[in-house]
Design a protein around this motif. Structure first.
Motif, PDB file in Angstrom:
ATOM      1  N   TYR A  86      -4.978  -9.496   8.594  1.00 25.58           N
ATOM      2  CA  TYR A  86      -3.899  -8.393   7.878  1.00 25.58           C
ATOM      3  C   TYR A  86      -3.169  -8.224   8.572  1.00 25.58           C
ATOM      4  O   TYR A  86      -2.843  -6.965   9.988  1.00 25.58           O
ATOM      5  CB  TYR A  86      -4.930  -7.735   7.570  1.00 25.58           C
ATOM      6  N   ASP A 135       0.910  -1.041   0.206  1.00 28.78           N
ATOM      7  CA  ASP A 135       0.231   0.331   0.189  1.00 28.78           C
ATOM      8  C   ASP A 135       0.531   1.406  -0.728  1.00 28.78           C
ATOM      9  O   ASP A 135       2.146   1.046   0.270  1.00 28.78           O
ATOM     10  CB  ASP A 135      -0.764   0.116   0.788  1.00 28.78           C
ATOM     11  N   GLU A 166       1.029  -2.734  12.666  1.00 27.75           N
ATOM     12  CA  GLU A 166      -0.065  -2.673  12.943  1.00 27.75           C
ATOM     13  C   GLU A 166      -1.283  -4.256  12.024  1.00 27.75           C
ATOM     14  O   GLU A 166      -0.941  -4.851  11.455  1.00 27.75           O
ATOM     15  CB  GLU A 166      -1.188  -1.734  12.799  1.00 27.75           C
ATOM     16  N   LYS A 191       0.727   5.035   1.702  1.00 26.13           N
ATOM     17  CA  LYS A 191      -0.150   5.353   3.052  1.00 26.13           C
ATOM     18  C   LYS A 191       0.235   6.726   2.735  1.00 26.13           C
ATOM     19  O   LYS A 191      -0.826   7.543   3.111  1.00 26.13           O
ATOM     20  CB  LYS A 191       0.291   4.862   4.566  1.00 26.13           C
ATOM     21  N   ASN A 233      -5.028  -5.628  10.912  1.00 21.86           N
ATOM     22  CA  ASN A 233      -6.137  -5.136  10.792  1.00 21.86           C
ATOM     23  C   ASN A 233      -6.587  -6.554  11.210  1.00 21.86           C
ATOM     24  O   ASN A 233      -6.536  -7.975  10.825  1.00 21.86           O
ATOM     25  CB  ASN A 233      -6.197  -4.313   9.901  1.00 21.86           C
ATOM     26  N   GLY A 236      -5.992   6.692   4.195  1.00 30.64           N
ATOM     27  CA  GLY A 236      -6.370   5.455   4.274  1.00 30.64           C
ATOM     28  C   GLY A 236      -5.407   4.475   3.356  1.00 30.64           C
ATOM     29  O   GLY A 236      -5.183   3.507   3.254  1.00 30.64           O
ATOM     30  N   GLY A 254      -7.561  -5.017   3.820  1.00 30.58           N
ATOM     31  CA  GLY A 254      -6.754  -3.309   3.559  1.00 30.58           C
ATOM     32  C   GLY A 254      -7.765  -3.165   2.213  1.00 30.58           C
ATOM     33  O   GLY A 254      -7.752  -3.225   1.616  1.00 30.58           O
ATOM     34  N   ASP A 255      -7.886  -1.516   2.547  1.00 29.42           N
ATOM     35  CA  ASP A 255      -9.082  -0.752   1.264  1.00 29.42           C
ATOM     36  C   ASP A 255      -7.669  -0.039   0.771  1.00 29.42           C
ATOM     37  O   ASP A 255      -6.788   1.565   1.888  1.00 29.42           O
ATOM     38  CB  ASP A 255      -9.678   0.047   1.488  1.00 29.42           C
ATOM     39  N   PRO A 256      -6.891   0.424  -0.107  1.00 30.37           N
ATOM     40  CA  PRO A 256      -7.031  -0.485  -1.355  1.00 30.37           C
ATOM     41  C   PRO A 256      -5.840  -1.713  -1.628  1.00 30.37           C
ATOM     42  O   PRO A 256      -5.889  -2.320  -2.793  1.00 30.37           O
ATOM     43  CB  PRO A 256      -6.667   0.736  -2.099  1.00 30.37           C
ATOM     44  N   GLU A 257      -5.726  -2.255  -0.674  1.00 29.73           N
ATOM     45  CA  GLU A 257      -5.467  -3.929  -1.074  1.00 29.73           C
ATOM     46  C   GLU A 257      -6.023  -4.461  -1.665  1.00 29.73           C
ATOM     47  O   GLU A 257      -5.731  -5.674  -2.969  1.00 29.73           O
ATOM     48  CB  GLU A 257      -5.050  -4.545  -0.277  1.00 29.73           C
ATOM     49  N   ARG A 280      -9.662  -7.486   8.930  1.00 32.07           N
ATOM     50  CA  ARG A 280      -9.855  -7.231   7.648  1.00 32.07           C
ATOM     51  C   ARG A 280      -9.434  -6.822   6.603  1.00 32.07           C
ATOM     52  O   ARG A 280      -8.282  -7.203   6.445  1.00 32.07           O
ATOM     53  CB  ARG A 280     -11.464  -5.383   7.743  1.00 32.07           C
TER      54      ARG A 280
HETATM   55  N1  GLY Z   1      -4.546   0.312   3.224  1.00 32.14           N
HETATM   56  C1  GLY Z   1      -4.207   0.159   4.532  1.00 32.14           C
HETATM   57  C2  GLY Z   1      -6.000   0.328   5.621  1.00 32.14           C
HETATM   58  O1  GLY Z   1      -6.751  -0.030   4.690  1.00 32.14           O
HETATM   59  O2  GLY Z   1      -5.700   0.151   6.683  1.00 32.14           O
END
Ligand code: GLY
Ligand code: AMP
Length: 412
Positions: A260, A203, A274, A205, A276, A217, A280-283, A278
């Motif tokens: 994630y 990504d 970190e 950022k 996550n 994001g 990722g956006d935009p992964e 869920r």
């Molecule tokens: N692209 C990072 C996130 O969705 O947290």
């Protein structure tokens, strides 16, 4: 995800709550919104599911997961994709995540937690080296402040602990060692027992080209990234992903859904920035573009603990996703700008445009958020994919639109 789910031969009706200006073309937008998970929201969604005989609910964003929507929607005959609240704490509470990592010897930045400004200030003054100040709660990707000087760190601590800019989410902060290296996003499906690691993505950022400017994001991502070899991937799987799932299990918590890991590839090996809970956006966009299997079957298998039965193979090509954003983002931005040119962009084979902050009104499609569109292109290599994605962005216009032209530059 909806685009990919719809391709499954098993997908009957597909609903988005609340959806956006693009999802209506894939399924049906319905007025359900889980931004706030109170009894009324849960009742509404549960009622909708019963009325429409819904057999799979996919919870996309972190907020409803953290607030326990997955736990509350569980029902015989209905699979819910996404971890319960206890497991989602890995993302929603960074202090908890640090504790889990410590207990499982998962490599991560050294950190201390503070709630008191004076104590935190004394600590950063005594340390006198670059640190990252982080709100421990959910802050829409904006809660991490990278500080190169003591003055910057004091200002960041003031933002969180005195001015309370992040509210309760920033009432406890982590002050952590600043790591150096390339960042990668490693996502895995976890079904409670089995774990399946997805192809590695990277990504971008920061808002500016060459990774400058404020954090966002995510302004673009590509997949696969050559930064993670098969050997490194096995190490990450064993020492980070499996270790985290096992550590939760020892505390009686089962992880189901996507895990994630945001990693920094440091000189001392991969370390966790970190977790996550869920996609990722935009992964997720390049992952879905390249995934060959049936996402509906994969998600059901994840919910039902039989990930070992499904086929997860990948298109050999590379996918590059470029985010088109509103003027001003990640600070304040205007909404309601007319969007043109998506059909022209998508006319090129291998290009797909996914909507984020858009809405369809009387005047046609307009902007409704900071990150507006995700323009994805497939190519034989990253260079070709990036060129095609940038060209596609060039065909799309809205007042104030901007995007990074250098997605993937770190490995090109
Ligand atoms: N692209 C990072 C996130 O969705 O947290
Ligand atoms: P986070 O919200 O924890 O993902 O952090 C957002 C971004 O801040 C990351 O993607 C990194 O670019 C940066 N960051 C966070 N923690 C660190 C760290 N310990 N060292 C260096 N950069 C970091």
């Amino acid at each position: 995800m909806g685009w990919k789910l719809k391709q499954s031969p098993r997908c009957g009706r597909l609903y988005f709550g609340p959806g956006n200006g693009g999802t209506g073309a894939v399924g049906e937008n319905v007025p359900l919104n889980a931004d706030v998970v109170d009894t009324k929201t849960v009742d509404e969604i549960d009622y909708f599911c019963r009325q429409n005989d819904i057999s799979l609910v996919v919870i996309g964003p972190e907020n409803p997961l953290a607030e326990g929507l997955a736990d509350r929607l569980e029902h015989p005959g209905r699979a819910v994709f996404g971890p319960g609240a206890e497991a989602a704490r890995l993302e929603a509470d960074k202090a908890f995540a640090k504790q889990i990592m410590k207990s499982a010897s998962i490599p991560t930045a050294d950190a201390r937690t503070f709630t008191d400004y004076a104590a935190a200030a004394r600590y950063v003054e005594a340390r006198d080296e670059p640190v990252v100040v982080k709100a421990t709660g959910l802050a829409k990707g904006k809660g991490a402040i990278v500080c190169d000087t003591v003055d910057e760190a004091l200002a960041a601590l003031r933002v969180c602990l005195v001015d309370k800019v992040f509210g309760d989410a920033g009432a406890t902060v982590l002050v952590e060692e600043k790591m150096v290296g390339q960042e990668v996003s490693i996502l895995a499906l976890v079904d409670g027992r089995n774990i399946f690691v997805l192809d590695p993505t990277q990504d971008h950022k920061q808002a500016g080209e060459g990774d400058t400017g404020p954090n966002t994001g995510g302004m673009g991502a590509y997949c696969p990234t050559p930064l993670v070899s098969d050997k490194l991937m096995s190490e990450i799987e064993r020492d980070i992903l499996v270790a985290a799932v096992d550590a939760l299990r020892r505390d009686g918590v089962t992880y189901r859904g996507v895990l994630y890991a945001g990693l920094m590839l440091t000189a001392g090996g991969p370390k966790v920035i970190e977790f996550n809970c869920r996609f990722g956006d935009p992964e997720v966009q390049p992952l879905m573009m390249r995934l060959k299997g049936d996402l509906l079957e994969i998600m059901l298998a994840t919910c039902e603990g039989r990930l070992d039965e499904v086929d997860l193979s990948w298109d050999k090509r590379c996918c590059c996703c470029v985010v088109m954003a509103s003027g001003g983002y990640p600070d304040a931005y205007a909404k309601g700008k007319v969007i043109r040119g998506i059909a022209e962009a998508e006319a090129e084979p291998g290009v797909a445009v996914f909507h984020a902050g858009t809405v369809k009104g009387k005047g046609g499609l307009v902007t409704a958020g900071g990150r507006v569109l995700n323009v994805c292109a497939m190519g034989d290599d990253l260079k070709a994919a990036q060129a095609k994605a940038n060209a596609a962005c060039g065909k799309i216009s809205f007042d104030g639109a901007w995007f990074r032209r250098d997605i993937g530059y770190r490995v090109m």
